[in-house]
Design a protein around this motif. Structure first.
Motif, PDB file in Angstrom:
ATOM      1  N   GLY A  67       0.802  -1.222   0.000  1.00  0.00           N
ATOM      2  CA  GLY A  67       0.000   0.000   0.000  1.00  0.00           C
ATOM      3  C   GLY A  67       0.828   1.263   0.000  1.00  0.00           C
ATOM      4  N   GLU A  68       2.161   1.141  -0.032  1.00  0.00           N
ATOM      5  CA  GLU A  68       3.012   2.328  -0.054  1.00  0.00           C
ATOM      6  C   GLU A  68       2.828   3.073  -1.374  1.00  0.00           C
ATOM      7  N   PHE A 321       1.012  -1.224  -9.073  1.00  0.00           N
ATOM      8  CA  PHE A 321      -0.232  -0.602  -9.525  1.00  0.00           C
ATOM      9  C   PHE A 321       0.041   0.876  -9.755  1.00  0.00           C
ATOM     10  N   MET A 322      -0.515   1.434 -10.816  1.00  0.00           N
ATOM     11  CA  MET A 322      -0.255   2.830 -11.161  1.00  0.00           C
ATOM     12  C   MET A 322      -1.546   3.545 -11.506  1.00  0.00           C
ATOM     13  N   THR A 323      -1.689   4.777 -11.037  1.00  0.00           N
ATOM     14  CA  THR A 323      -2.834   5.608 -11.386  1.00  0.00           C
ATOM     15  C   THR A 323      -2.343   6.953 -11.913  1.00  0.00           C
ATOM     16  N   ASN A 338       0.032  13.778 -12.880  1.00  0.00           N
ATOM     17  CA  ASN A 338      -0.655  13.488 -11.614  1.00  0.00           C
ATOM     18  C   ASN A 338      -0.685  11.977 -11.396  1.00  0.00           C
ATOM     19  N   ALA A 339       0.502  11.372 -11.421  1.00  0.00           N
ATOM     20  CA  ALA A 339       0.614   9.916 -11.400  1.00  0.00           C
ATOM     21  C   ALA A 339       1.188   9.417 -10.080  1.00  0.00           C
ATOM     22  N   THR A 340       0.732   8.255  -9.674  1.00  0.00           N
ATOM     23  CA  THR A 340       1.198   7.618  -8.438  1.00  0.00           C
ATOM     24  C   THR A 340       1.352   6.131  -8.646  1.00  0.00           C
ATOM     25  N   ALA A 341       2.464   5.590  -8.154  1.00  0.00           N
ATOM     26  CA  ALA A 341       2.647   4.142  -8.100  1.00  0.00           C
ATOM     27  C   ALA A 341       2.273   3.665  -6.705  1.00  0.00           C
ATOM     28  N   ILE A 342       1.523   2.576  -6.615  1.00  0.00           N
ATOM     29  CA  ILE A 342       1.141   2.006  -5.328  1.00  0.00           C
ATOM     30  C   ILE A 342       1.747   0.607  -5.261  1.00  0.00           C
ATOM     31  N   LEU A 343       2.605   0.400  -4.261  1.00  0.00           N
ATOM     32  CA  LEU A 343       3.412  -0.817  -4.183  1.00  0.00           C
ATOM     33  C   LEU A 343       2.734  -1.900  -3.349  1.00  0.00           C
TER      34      LEU A 343
END
Length: 343
Positions: A67-68, A321-323, A338-343
């Motif tokens: 969830g990081e 996972f990427m948004t 406006n991108a984030t990777a969720i590990l």
């Protein structure tokens, strides 16, 4: 997902298929340039983002283990001086009630920093056609419309599995030093070797590899690392070189790379340099026109992959996972990622 193969001639294509035609097997489409993959419908505005089906997005969420969250955008004021004569980001405050309430005011070029190149950004040069037969008259004519507008991406949403190739680390640890501010071309053989060093096989999953239809490909070339190492004066000098003198490391334009990028059916590709592809471009042979105009594949540039590379190396896992939430701007050309990777 049940394995299904897309028949090249059966239009429009079904994004739920698991195996799609190679570049050499694309159907010849009336009124389209050779090599155009305008196959998702006459009114399609999403291109390969169509591959982000609910099934794939749900399956991609299995990549989340801790969830990081790792943000993939640089600060809006980085770089201080953008290349290609783009406007410098400006920030000011508006006082609503002194000591009580304030607003922000931004003045920006959406492609001054971490960005998505939208389908209005680059045409197929010989025909002047943008993705899916759009022309500049759709953008600026007497009756402009919203063809190829970035807001279509925003309304659909962008989320899925990302895969990082840390080419910069691979090159430096294999005695292949280079300057990211020079035209260092990253070939397919080099990407394969980089991937192998990370325990990845970058063939499509349908051929026994690790690349899944609808993945996002991220390539770290070292631009952001170098940017933070040099002085503000050096950054300014590098960014204000003439268009012909600008030089950045990036993906090679060799045919093998083009075939691979096409045949993997990435939902989007991104890198940390200002151009993704190696720069400069001889003889107008832009990879941009293939990715954006012919295939409908989004291009991300100047993404901050430094922390993500560090975290992936620590975990020994290079998928996540990427948004991304591009601007919901009707008629927009591009957007900050406006991108984030969720590990």
């Amino acid at each position: 997902m049940t394995e299904t193969t897309q028949d090249p001639g059966q239009l429009p294509w079904n994004p739920n298929c698991t195996k799609f035609p190679s570049q050499k097997d694309l159907p010849r489409l009336p009124g389209a340039p050779e090599g155009a993959a305008w196959v998702w419908g006459e009114d399609d505005q999403l291109g390969r983002l169509k591959l982000l089906t609910p099934q794939r997005v749900k399956a991609s969420a299995q990549e989340i283990l801790t969830g990081e969250m790792v943000r993939l955008d640089l600060p809006l004021n980085v770089p201080e001086k953008p290349a290609f004569n783009r406007e410098t980001f400006q920030h000011s405050y508006k006082t609503i009630a002194e000591d009580i309430s304030y607003d922000d005011c931004y003045s920006l070029n959406t492609q001054s920093g971490t960005q998505w190149d939208g389908f209005r950004h680059f045409s197929h040069i010989p025909t002047k056609l943008f993705y899916n037969k759009a022309t500049s008259k759709d953008f600026f004519g007497e009756s402009p419309n919203l063809r190829c507008s970035i807001h279509h991406w925003a309304e659909h949403g962008i989320a899925g599995r990302g895969i990082l190739l840390d080419y910069r680390h691979y090159a430096l640890t294999h005695n292949k030093p280079y300057d990211p501010y020079t035209s260092h071309a990253i070939t397919l053989d080099e990407l394969k070797a980089c991937a192998a060093s990370q325990g990845l096989d970058i063939r499509p999953e349908s051929e026994g590899g690790d690349i899944r239809v609808g993945d996002f490909l991220l390539i770290r070339s070292g631009f952001v690392e170098k940017y933070h190492q040099i002085s503000p004066e050096e950054r300014y000098t590098a960014a204000t070189r003439t268009h012909d003198d600008l030089a950045f490391a990036g993906v090679s334009r060799e045919q093998a790379v083009r075939d691979w990028l096409h045949d993997c059916y990435f939902a989007g590709v991104a890198g940390d340099s200002p151009t993704f592809e190696v720069w400069p471009v001889p003889q107008m042979d832009f990879l941009h026109q293939s990715l954006l105009a012919l295939w409908g594949c989004p291009i991300g540039e100047m993404w901050d992959l430094e922390k993500l590379a560090e975290k992936c190396r620590e975990r020994g896992k290079w998928t996540f996972f990427m948004t991304s939430a591009p601007a919901n701007m009707p008629g927009g050309v591009g957007s900050h990622a406006n991108a984030t990777a969720i590990l």
